[in-house]
Design an enzyme around this catalytic site. Structure first.
Site, PDB file in Angstrom:
ATOM      1  N   HIS A 133      19.535  52.122  94.214  1.00 22.22           N
ATOM      2  CA  HIS A 133      18.088  51.900  94.109  1.00 22.22           C
ATOM      3  C   HIS A 133      17.453  52.942  93.199  1.00 22.22           C
ATOM      4  O   HIS A 133      18.047  53.977  92.889  1.00 22.22           O
ATOM      5  CB  HIS A 133      17.425  51.935  95.485  1.00 22.22           C
ATOM      6  CG  HIS A 133      17.488  53.284  96.166  1.00 22.22           C
ATOM      7  ND1 HIS A 133      18.651  53.775  96.728  1.00 22.22           N
ATOM      8  CD2 HIS A 133      16.544  54.234  96.359  1.00 22.22           C
ATOM      9  CE1 HIS A 133      18.416  54.971  97.253  1.00 22.22           C
ATOM     10  NE2 HIS A 133      17.144  55.284  97.032  1.00 22.22           N
ATOM     11  N   ASP A 135      13.845  55.104  93.169  1.00 21.30           N
ATOM     12  CA  ASP A 135      12.862  55.460  94.197  1.00 21.30           C
ATOM     13  C   ASP A 135      11.514  54.766  93.965  1.00 21.30           C
ATOM     14  O   ASP A 135      11.010  54.723  92.843  1.00 21.30           O
ATOM     15  CB  ASP A 135      12.653  56.981  94.223  1.00 21.30           C
ATOM     16  CG  ASP A 135      13.874  57.689  94.812  1.00 21.30           C
ATOM     17  OD1 ASP A 135      14.516  57.123  95.721  1.00 21.30           O
ATOM     18  OD2 ASP A 135      14.179  58.809  94.360  1.00 21.30           O
ATOM     19  N   HIS A 283      20.448  55.479  92.068  1.00 15.68           N
ATOM     20  CA  HIS A 283      21.294  56.402  92.821  1.00 15.68           C
ATOM     21  C   HIS A 283      21.709  55.790  94.150  1.00 15.68           C
ATOM     22  O   HIS A 283      21.110  54.814  94.627  1.00 15.68           O
ATOM     23  CB  HIS A 283      20.595  57.752  93.021  1.00 15.68           C
ATOM     24  CG  HIS A 283      19.293  57.671  93.737  1.00 15.68           C
ATOM     25  ND1 HIS A 283      18.129  57.191  93.148  1.00 15.68           N
ATOM     26  CD2 HIS A 283      18.948  57.991  95.002  1.00 15.68           C
ATOM     27  CE1 HIS A 283      17.156  57.229  94.012  1.00 15.68           C
ATOM     28  NE2 HIS A 283      17.604  57.707  95.161  1.00 15.68           N
ATOM     29  N   ARG A 298      13.110  66.236  99.161  1.00 18.63           N
ATOM     30  CA  ARG A 298      12.895  65.595  97.854  1.00 18.63           C
ATOM     31  C   ARG A 298      11.426  65.617  97.460  1.00 18.63           C
ATOM     32  O   ARG A 298      10.562  65.237  98.262  1.00 18.63           O
ATOM     33  CB  ARG A 298      13.368  64.137  97.926  1.00 18.63           C
ATOM     34  CG  ARG A 298      13.356  63.420  96.594  1.00 18.63           C
ATOM     35  CD  ARG A 298      13.722  61.956  96.772  1.00 18.63           C
ATOM     36  NE  ARG A 298      12.562  61.158  97.126  1.00 18.63           N
ATOM     37  CZ  ARG A 298      12.606  59.910  97.597  1.00 18.63           C
ATOM     38  NH1 ARG A 298      13.767  59.304  97.778  1.00 18.63           N
ATOM     39  NH2 ARG A 298      11.498  59.245  97.882  1.00 18.63           N
TER      40      ARG A 298
HETATM   41  C1  SIN Z   1      17.405  59.289  98.090  1.00 20.08           C
HETATM   42  O1  SIN Z   1      17.708  58.096  98.170  1.00 20.08           O
HETATM   43  O2  SIN Z   1      16.479  59.687  97.391  1.00 20.08           O
HETATM   44  C2  SIN Z   1      18.236  60.300  98.860  1.00 20.08           C
HETATM   45  C3  SIN Z   1      19.430  60.705  98.066  1.00 20.08           C
HETATM   46  C4  SIN Z   1      20.363  61.592  98.838  1.00 20.08           C
HETATM   47  O3  SIN Z   1      20.078  61.910 100.010  1.00 20.08           O
HETATM   48  O4  SIN Z   1      21.389  61.979  98.285  1.00 20.08           O
END
Ligand code: SIN
Length: 307
Positions: A133, A135, A283, A298
Site C-alpha cells: 500500500h 499511505d 510498502h 511514523r
Molecule cells: C506502515 O504501513 O506505514 C508501517 C510500516 C512498518 O511498520 O514497517
C-alpha cells in the site's frame, strides 16, 4: 540500451516468466552514477533504496543538507538511516523540514505528539500492515512521504519491503499501459480502518473522509516519472468498469509490486529510520514476528493531489 537484452521466457504451463528484468537497467545505472556532497549513499535494490550515512537527524540540519536528503529521496525513492536515537520531538522536527504533517484520524498516536502514529505490536496486538500500500491514498491529498523510526524491534523478522512503482509501470506491456493511462480509481478508508468501527461511527467518518478518485497512473510532481498509483488496501474500484473487470484489473496490476526485482527490503534495528516517497513506492511490513514486540513511530508529510 547498448546491447539486446537476453529474452524473458515463459516457464511451462504456469503463467510465470524467468530471465533478466532488463528495463531496470537505465534507472539502475543512473543511480550508480550519483554522488553526494553531504553524505554517502549505499544503494539497496536495483532501482530503489539506499542507506545514507553521515547525517545526524537529531540536529537542526542546514538547508543544503535537507535539500540533498530530499533529492536522495526522489532518486532512491526510499532512504534509510542507522543509529538515529531521536526523541519524538526531534523526529517531528526533522519531518517538518519536508512539509506539513498529518494527524491520522484512525491510528493511535504518540501519547504527547499527535503527528506521530505509533505502531505498538505485542502478543495482544498483531501487525496488519502486511499488504502492499501507499499511505493514506484514501485522502484527497495523500501523503508525500512517511518517516518511520524503530524504537523496539523483534529478535528476528519485522522487516519492511518497498516496491518501485515506476519500475512496475515501465514493466507493463504497451497495451496495458494504454488501457490504464486514462483511468481513475476510487480510494476509500473503509476496507482497512472501517472494519472495527460501529456503523454510526463509520458513517460519520465517511462523511468526513468521503471516497476520492485518483488517476490509476500518476505523474510524479517532482521527477515527472509515470507511476502505478493503485493499491488493494484502499483502491476499491476503477471508475467506469464493471465490478468484476475492475477487481480483476486492480488485482492484476497490484500483483506487480510483488515482483522481487522491483523491491528492496530493510531489516530494522533500534534507532533505524526509513523515509519513503509514498508517490513513488508502496510498502509492506512483514508480520512474521508475533508474539514479539515491535514498536515504531511514523510521521507523515502531506502531499498534493495526484495528477
Ligand atoms: C506502515 O504501513 O506505514 C508501517 C510500516 C512498518 O511498520 O514497517
Amino acid at each position: 540500451m547498448s546491447e539486446l537484452a537476453p529474452p524473458r521466457i515463459r516457464i511451462g504451463r504456469y503463467n510465470i516468466k524467468a530471465g533478466p528484468v532488463a528495463h531496470l537497467q537505465a534507472e539502475r545505472q543512473r543511480l550508480e552514477g550519483l554522488s553526494w556532497e553531504h553524505f554517502d549513499a549505499a544503494p539497496h535494490g536495483a532501482t530503489i533504496g539506499a542507506t545514507l550515512t553521515g547525517v545526524d537527524l537529531a540536529q537542526d540540519l542546514p538547508a543544503p543538507v535537507v535539500a540533498e536528503v530530499r533529492q536522495a529521496l526522489l532518486d532512491y525513492k526510499v532512504v534509510f538511516f542507522r543509529d538515529q536515537h531521536l526523541t519524538a520531538e526531534q523526529h517531528v522536527a526533522f519531518a517538518r523540514r519536508f512539509g506539513d504533517l498529518e494527524v491520522h484520524p484512525f491510528l493511535k498516536s504518540n501519547s504527547s505528539l499527535r503527528e506521530l502514529v505509533r505502531f505498538e505490536k505485542s502478543p495482544e496486538v498483531g501487525g496488519y500492515e502486511n499488504g502492499w500500500h501507499s499511505d493514506v491514498s484514501w485522502r484527497a491529498e495523500p501523503s508525500m512521504g512517511s518517516i518511520l523510526r524503530a524504537i523496539e524491534v523483534p529478535p528476528s523478522g519485522g522487516d519492511t519491503l518497498f516496491a518501485d512503482m515506476g519500475a512496475v509501470y515501465d514493466g507493463l506491456d504497451a497495451d496495458t499501459r494504454a488501457l490504464i493511462d486514462p483511468l481513475q480509481a476510487e480510494h476509500d478508508f473503509t476496507q482497512v480502518f472501517g472494519r472495527s468501527l460501529p456503523p454510526e461511527k463509520q458513517a460519520e467518518m465517511r462523511q468526513r473522509y468521503p471516497p476520492v478518485e485518483h488517476p490509476v497512473v500518476r505523474t510524479h510532481p517532482e521527477t515527472g516519472r509515470r507511476l502505478l498509483y493503485l493499491n488493494r488496501f484502499f483502491g476499491l474500484r476503477i471508475i467506469g468498469l464493471p465490478d468484476d473487470e475492475s477487481q480483476a484489473l486492480i488485482d492484476r496490476l497490484c500483483r506487480q509490486a510483488e515482483v522481487v526485482e522491483y523491491q528492496c527490503r530493510f531489516q530494522w534495528s533500534p534507532g533505524s529510520v526509513a523515509f519513503w516517497d509514498n508517490r513513488a513506492v508502496q510498502h509492506y511490513a512483514c508480520s512474521d514476528y508475533w508474539p514479539a514486540r515491535r514498536v515504531m513511530e511514523r510521521a507523515t508529510v502531506i502531499g498534493d493531489r495526484p495528477a
